[in-house]
Design an enzyme around this catalytic site. Sequence first.
Site, short mmCIF file in Angstrom:
data_model
loop_
_atom_site.label_atom_id
_atom_site.label_comp_id
_atom_site.label_asym_id
_atom_site.label_seq_id
_atom_site.Cartn_x
_atom_site.Cartn_y
_atom_site.Cartn_z
N GLU A 185 8.49 -1.80 15.40
CA GLU A 185 8.84 -1.60 13.99
C GLU A 185 7.59 -1.40 13.13
O GLU A 185 7.36 -2.13 12.17
CB GLU A 185 9.58 -2.84 13.47
CG GLU A 185 10.83 -3.22 14.24
CD GLU A 185 11.38 -4.60 13.83
OE1 GLU A 185 10.76 -5.29 13.00
OE2 GLU A 185 12.44 -4.98 14.35
N PRO A 186 6.76 -0.42 13.44
CA PRO A 186 5.54 -0.26 12.64
C PRO A 186 5.84 0.33 11.26
O PRO A 186 6.65 1.25 11.13
CB PRO A 186 4.71 0.73 13.47
CG PRO A 186 5.72 1.52 14.23
CD PRO A 186 6.89 0.61 14.49
N GLY A 187 5.22 -0.21 10.26
CA GLY A 187 5.35 0.35 8.91
C GLY A 187 4.00 0.86 8.45
O GLY A 187 3.73 2.06 8.39
N ARG A 243 -1.31 -4.68 -4.27
CA ARG A 243 -2.00 -5.35 -3.16
C ARG A 243 -3.31 -6.02 -3.56
O ARG A 243 -3.55 -7.17 -3.17
CB ARG A 243 -2.23 -4.37 -2.00
CG ARG A 243 -0.92 -3.74 -1.46
CD ARG A 243 -1.10 -3.02 -0.15
NE ARG A 243 -1.29 -3.94 0.94
CZ ARG A 243 -2.45 -4.24 1.48
NH1 ARG A 243 -3.54 -3.62 1.08
NH2 ARG A 243 -2.55 -5.14 2.43
N CYS A 293 -2.03 -6.86 -19.24
CA CYS A 293 -2.58 -8.08 -19.84
C CYS A 293 -2.59 -9.22 -18.84
O CYS A 293 -1.83 -10.19 -18.97
CB CYS A 293 -1.75 -8.47 -21.06
SG CYS A 293 -1.54 -7.07 -22.14
N TYR A 344 3.15 -0.12 1.28
CA TYR A 344 3.28 -1.23 0.33
C TYR A 344 2.57 -0.92 -0.99
O TYR A 344 2.03 -1.80 -1.64
CB TYR A 344 2.75 -2.54 0.97
CG TYR A 344 3.39 -2.82 2.30
CD1 TYR A 344 4.73 -3.18 2.37
CD2 TYR A 344 2.68 -2.67 3.50
CE1 TYR A 344 5.34 -3.42 3.60
CE2 TYR A 344 3.28 -2.90 4.73
CZ TYR A 344 4.62 -3.27 4.77
OH TYR A 344 5.21 -3.49 5.99
N1 LLP Z 1 9.31 -5.74 10.91
C1 LLP Z 1 9.52 -6.82 10.15
C2 LLP Z 1 10.59 -7.74 10.51
C3 LLP Z 1 8.69 -7.06 9.03
O1 LLP Z 1 8.89 -8.15 8.30
C4 LLP Z 1 7.66 -6.14 8.71
C5 LLP Z 1 6.80 -6.35 7.56
C6 LLP Z 1 7.50 -5.02 9.54
C7 LLP Z 1 8.33 -4.84 10.63
C8 LLP Z 1 6.44 -3.98 9.29
O2 LLP Z 1 5.17 -4.52 9.40
P1 LLP Z 1 3.88 -3.57 9.36
O3 LLP Z 1 3.90 -2.74 10.61
O4 LLP Z 1 3.95 -2.74 8.14
O5 LLP Z 1 2.75 -4.54 9.33
N2 LLP Z 1 3.30 -6.28 1.49
C9 LLP Z 1 2.36 -6.67 2.52
C10 LLP Z 1 2.94 -6.50 3.91
C11 LLP Z 1 4.23 -7.26 4.11
C12 LLP Z 1 4.83 -7.02 5.47
C13 LLP Z 1 6.20 -7.58 5.55
N3 LLP Z 1 6.88 -7.35 6.77
C14 LLP Z 1 1.07 -5.89 2.32
O6 LLP Z 1 0.99 -5.11 1.38
O7 LLP Z 1 0.12 -6.08 3.07
#
Ligand code: LLP
Length: 393
Positions: free
Chosen positions: A250-252, A289, A320, A348
Amino acid sequence: MASYGSPLYVYSRTAIENNWHEFDLAFGQHPHLVCYAVKANSNIAVLNVLAKIGAGFDIVSIGELERVLTAGGQASKCVFSGVAKTKEEISRGLEAGIRCFNVESSAELDRIEQVAAEMDTQAPISIRVNPNVDAKTHPYISTGLKENKFGVDIDDAIALYEKANNFKHINIQGLDCHIGSQITDVSPFIDALDKVLDLITKLNDRGIEIAHLDLGGGVGIRYDDEVTINISDYIGKIIEKVGNLEIILEPGRAIVGNTGTFITKVEFLKQNSDKSFAIIDGAMNDLLRPAFYNAYHQVLPVNKNAIGIDARWDLVGPICETGDFLAKDRQLSLTEGDYLAIMSAGAYGFTMSSNYNSRPRVAEVMVSNDTHNLIRKRETIQDLFNTEYLIND
Ligand code: LLP
């Protein structure tokens, strides 16, 4: 900027496609599905680009599900994560035919059984276990420790699987874990993998079949000079250990983070004896961030400037709040009116933006080869309050 105004998010289509393909190709013939985590960047054009190349999606709300479907994604390639799925979300997920619910608690399993029973159907599930490994990342984005709210304690997982196995409307598909985000070292992933594989063996011994293993997201990207995970190395290590088990990831951030930049304009320069501030038109409501995690984003000038003032600048926004900064102490040569690119803002960035200080959310643009398209128009002032009502008295 001339066409779209400032501030602005800009993404590269090719880079998004390349990043997803890097994950997908690394699996070779091994059964797998790379489910892009929609929360990182949920613009429907981004989802559409990914849907077209065959991506699956990791969703956490009905809103994300509807975005994916609108963008041409397939429900059958969606895994539904999140700690608090509502009845409406569960029934919509079932109706749409999602691939799997990642269940995060015993109470949630009960709710899914109940909704599936009411709909006279079977709900495909996996249980998200918390392997209790330290992902060594920012505490706000670490999710795999016992003290985090996510998943089911690995020691309680067998009992929960047995309970699921006895439910009539639950169909056990897989096992899931996600240990955190912006992880730059492969070892916590491998520790978690070893623990969940051990659990799968125990489940198999009890006659519970696990058809897929979802290892979540979390692969870190380079924001500054960090050395991060080599994706094919990571996936190679997974394949070595898992036999024929289908793998879901599940890469984001790793798909979109380095494919986007946030463009902002220098409004004023303000220097005193100690400090040099560049006041920019972008703010913490647009890119949270830095304020929220003290995150570092590289800053590059959009055009080279011969007549700028050389200094170590703090880039601060119009909001502000003292925490309203996008970067601190950066050596740059600046003049008013310059445009700056805040790098690695594709993940994000927009999705965490808000209307704080009644600032309209910014436009988003996608560049594909030598064309560029508006993929979200800038909000208007009217948009800020057109869902609000006066009270009549
Ligand atoms: N799967 C689940 C269940 C998750 O909770 C997340 C991210 C992902 C996949 C994707 O993770 P990634 O591959 O993007 O690391 N807002 C924060 C990051 C919060 C991530 C939350 N969960 C930031 O800006 O660093």
